[in-house]
Design a protein around this motif. Structure first.
Motif: not given
Length: 327
Positions: A14-40
């Motif tokens: 049950g805990a694993s399923a909850l974590l998987a659902t939370t991860a999917r939900s989090w990924a679905a909302g990505y990105p919700d803030r600016p992203i940093t792009f490192v140029c070397p």
């Protein structure tokens, strides 16, 4: 199964399923803030220009700002190390210099390119070439090679640094031509170009920093290093066309730290595929005569693995460890 054991297993599932659902939900909302792009690489250079255009196109797709952060130094390895060490949450991505396949084996950077990075896309190559001043006595590459054979080690050339693509490419060419040059390493292509213009060195091995000066008639382009002739200098033959089996294009790629969420990885791959085909990016590449060389993440990763094997052979053949030890 023992009741206590069964209860523990069910609770864990049950805990694993909850974590998987939370991860999917989090990924679905990505990105919700600016992203940093490192140029070397430094701001204003050819890589920086194309990466900013690419990020601008990708930002439109993502609906979020992508902030380009320049972390130059150590032939691109300083910024790459920062990228590989970042949290793999999709909010730090960046350019991966293909030279990591060489520098990781030379011990310059403590990164395993086959294990420590997530590959998202290969985007474009670079237009490398050998340039001399127009008042130089060598009108062709053949004449330049003949002069080097006549006086081994006398002709000097500048590059952006020891072990970089221009240094290794020039030494590979020298090996194929059976000649010896005097390599003068710089901390980038710009100071090497400046010294060529000032007469301190005989030739320059670099990406298209020489282009405007060739067009202005101040420099002469003896050869380009790609598979095909460049769009802006179709009259200049490649090294291969002139009898030397050497091709150097050092393609740029986009990646992230290892451990990126698969859903976020898929999203970024889709976004950068579209960005690599955008008018903003293709126009930026056209301005510096950089060939488009798009590959999706998995194919790009295979390309990196193949390049790693090629570099293993090249390091031994060119005795690069010895060259770097000399400085």
């Amino acid at each position: 199964m023992h009741p206590t054991r069964r209860h523990f297993v069910l609770r864990s599932l049950g805990a694993s399923a909850l974590l998987a659902t939370t991860a999917r939900s989090w990924a679905a909302g990505y990105p919700d803030r600016p992203i940093t792009f490192v140029c070397p690489w430094p701001a204003g250079g050819t890589a920086d220009m194309t990466m900013r255009a690419l990020c601008g196109a990708a930002a439109k797709q993502l609906g979020q700002t992508i902030v380009v952060e320049n972390k130059a130094g150590a032939s691109g390895m300083l910024g790459l190390k920062a990228l590989a060490s970042a949290k793999p949450d999709g909010y730090t991505i960046g350019q991966i210099p293909i030279s990591v396949t060489r520098f990781s084996q030379l011990g310059t950077v403590q990164i395993d390119p086959l294990k420590d990075l997530t590959y998202l896309a290969r985007t474009s190559g670079q237009a490398f070439g050998i340039a001399v001043r127009t008042d130089a006595p060598w009108k062709t590459l053949k004449e330049f090679v003949a002069a080097a054979k006549a006086d081994p080690g006398k002709l000097t050339y500048g590059s952006a640094g020891i072990g970089g693509a221009t240094h290794v490419g020039m030494e590979e060419f020298a090996l194929a031509a059976g000649v010896q040059f005097n390599h003068i390493p710089y901390k980038g292509g710009a100071p090497a170009l400046q010294d060529l213009m000032g007469g301190q060195i005989d030739a320059l091995a670099d990406s298209s920093s020489w282009a405007p000066h060739v067009k202005a008639g101040k420099l002469r382009l003896l050869a380009t290093w790609g598979e095909k002739r460049t769009q802006d200098f179709p009259q200049t033959p490649t090294l291969r066309e002139q009898g030397f089996d050497v091709v150097v294009d050092a393609p740029n790629g986009i990646g992230a730290p290892k451990g990126l969420d698969p859903a976020i990885e898929r999203k970024l791959r889709e976004v950068f595929k579209a960005a690599a085909a955008s008018p903003e990016f293709t126009s930026a590449c056209d301005k510096i005569d950089a060939p488009l060389m798009y590959l999706d993440g998995p194919d790009y990763e295979k390309y990196v693995a193949a390049t790693y094997k090629k570099e293993t052979v090249l390091i031994e053949r060119l005795k690069l460890k010895e060259l770097m030890a000399k400085g």
